[in-house]
Design an enzyme around this catalytic site. Structure first.
Site, PDB file in Angstrom:
ATOM      1  CB  SER A 224      -8.669   5.636   7.701  1.00  0.00           C
ATOM      2  OG  SER A 224      -9.201   5.726   6.400  1.00  0.00           O
TER       3      SER A 224
ATOM      4  CG  HIS B 288      -1.840   1.335   1.243  1.00  0.00           C
ATOM      5  ND1 HIS B 288      -2.784   1.396   0.279  1.00  0.00           N
ATOM      6  CD2 HIS B 288      -1.278   2.446   2.028  1.00  0.00           C
ATOM      7  CE1 HIS B 288      -3.294   2.812   0.791  1.00  0.00           C
ATOM      8  NE2 HIS B 288      -2.594   3.352   1.636  1.00  0.00           N
TER       9      HIS B 288
ATOM     10  NE  ARG C 148     -10.161  11.210   9.872  1.00  0.00           N
ATOM     11  CZ  ARG C 148      -9.086  10.336   9.129  1.00  0.00           C
ATOM     12  NH1 ARG C 148      -9.525   9.293   8.461  1.00  0.00           N
ATOM     13  NH2 ARG C 148      -7.971  10.884   8.721  1.00  0.00           N
TER      14      ARG C 148
ATOM     15  CE  LYS D  97      -8.953   2.862   2.766  1.00  0.00           C
ATOM     16  NZ  LYS D  97      -9.364   3.878   3.600  1.00  0.00           N
TER      17      LYS D  97
ATOM     18  CG  ASP E 157     -11.746   4.095   6.230  1.00  0.00           C
ATOM     19  OD1 ASP E 157     -11.212   4.977   7.150  1.00  0.00           O
ATOM     20  OD2 ASP E 157     -11.767   4.071   5.066  1.00  0.00           O
TER      21      ASP E 157
END
Length: 432
Positions: free
Chosen positions: A183, A82, A168, A187, A161
């Site tokens: 967050s 990621h 947010r 995922k 999320d």
């Protein structure tokens, strides 16, 4: 259990229990807990922080708030990568086939982009016929047969999320480290990987502008991953200038092909090798990072990585002929050259401004409903530290409109030429 009591508890700096966190996430996802109470809790977390245990519990609660991807039917250690995002970040297009060519399963769930360019799915859809909207069964079958597949992220993954992130965004709590980390990791956990390699960017083109902030986020995410049973590590990499040369969907696919051939930009190849080494070691396919690097470089030299890329495209309906004939990728109607105003050395290329220039052309989405033009974008010809002569081409703008003065102006403001320059360091740290 009442939400107001839990808000007060966090406001006063106390630790929320796993049961309380699950109550909050479940109630907010279902709509029982209203936005105004969740906003108050998010602000309390912003000021009072969360313990490592709270962060892990929040991550798991959000990960299991909706569908999760079951990868247990895939043989081997499933390693995911990621990136926290940047400009010209083409790493997945190179890394996925490169790592898969060593027999390591790469089962990737990817989304569409919001910002400078499209996400991984958008970029892959530059290849005529490529389809990421495949069934979970087909996805698992492809990874088992050829070690690689990508599937589009559904709205049912980590819905808590998505709902909290939107909140947010309008309550000035986006920059809370525990909320950012949970967050991202929720995922990744929901996507089913056994191990996770994180590429945390820092610099003008990154979400975390400072090295200290990037390191804090990397450490938070690595601890969450390890605390919930996923082998996790992070590399902190520079994003003060775009990665590679290409910014734009089809342009980045072309650059990924060059990199898999061994003729891509040096910085893109170096980062892919660094991330790939970690993935190979976590998957148990190499005893050391040095051994992993040997394997990855041999996969490029032998053509195995490029062949895996071809196989990947074909298996998901894409025209693999683009590998040998990139002209089959979407092409912009017009090209414009940005020329150097003086002789010297490139001192700075402001990544986020270059990204915005590409988005002005249509390479990215200003809003989630914007349509992407897969053909357009920017290709740099120089990087920081490169010598340049007056009137030499600094960048080529690929556009489907004739008036690009707004883009030219932004590009000129983004590239500074001086008499000398300090070369940026690409890999700024590792976190285990």
């Amino acid at each position: 259990m009442r939400m107001v009591d839990l808000i007060e508890k966090k406001r006063d700096g106390a630790e929320l229990s796993a049961l309380e966190i699950n109550f909050i996430v479940s109630g907010y996802t279902s709509g029982v807990i209203p936005d105004y109470q969740m906003s108050a809790l998010a602000m309390a977390i912003f000021f009072k922080d969360m313990t490592e245990r709270e962060r892990a519990d929040l991550t798991l609660a959000m990960a299991y708030s909706g569908e999760t991807v079951d990868l247990s039917g895939i043989a081997g250690v499933k390693v995911d990568k990621h990136s926290t995002g940047g400009v010209g970040d083409t790493t997945t297009l190179v890394l996925a086939p490169l790592v898969a060519s060593l027999g390591i399963p790469v089962a990737k769930m990817s989304g569409r982009g919001l910002g400078h360019t499209g996400g991984t799915v958008d970029k892959l859809e530059s290849v005529p016929g490529f389809n990421a909207e495949i069934s979970r069964e087909a996805f698992v079958d492809l990874v088992n047969r050829q070690q690689i597949a990508v599937i589009g992220q559904t709205h049912d993954v980590a819905p808590a999320d998505k709902k909290l992130y939107a909140l947010r965004d309008v309550t000035a709590t986006v920059s809370s480290i525990p909320l950012i980390a949970s967050s991202i990791m929720s995922k990744k956990i929901a996507a089913g990987a056994d191990a996770i390699v994180l590429d945390v960017k820092t610099g003008s083109g990154a979400f975390m502008k400072t090295l200290d902030g990037a390191r804090e986020l990397a450490e938070a995410m690595v601890r969450i991953g390890n605390n919930v049973g996923r082998k996790t590590m992070a590399i902190i990499s520079d994003m003060s200038q775009p990665l590679g040369f290409a910014i734009g969907n089809a342009l980045e696919v072309r650059e990924a092909i060059d990199t898999l051939r061994g003729s891509g930009p040096a910085d893109l190849e170096a980062l892919c090798i660094a991330l790939g080494c970690q993935m190979v070691v976590l998957a148990g396919k190499a005893e050391s990072l040095a051994h992993a690097e040997e394997k990855l470089r041999e996969a490029i030299r032998s053509g195995a990585a490029l062949e895996k890329f071809r196989q990947w495209l074909t298996s998901q309906g894409g025209d693999a002929a683009v590998v040998d004939n990139p002209e089959l990728l979407p092409q912009a109607r017009h090209r414009f050259e940005l020329r150097a105003p003086r002789t010297g050395v490139v001192r700075e290329i402001v990544a986020d401004k270059i990204g915005l220039a590409a988005m002005l052309l249509g390479a990215g989405r200003a809003t989630k409903d914007s349509e992407i033009d897969l053909a357009v974008g920017v290709v740099l010809h120089k990087k920081v530290g490169d010598a340049v002569r007056e009137e030499e081409t600094l960048a080529t703008i690929h556009a489907n409109r004739q008036d690009v003065e707004d883009v030219m102006r932004m590009m000129r403001e983004s590239i500074e030429i001086s008499d000398h320059a300090c070369l940026p360091e690409l890999i700024l740290g590792e976190v285990y």
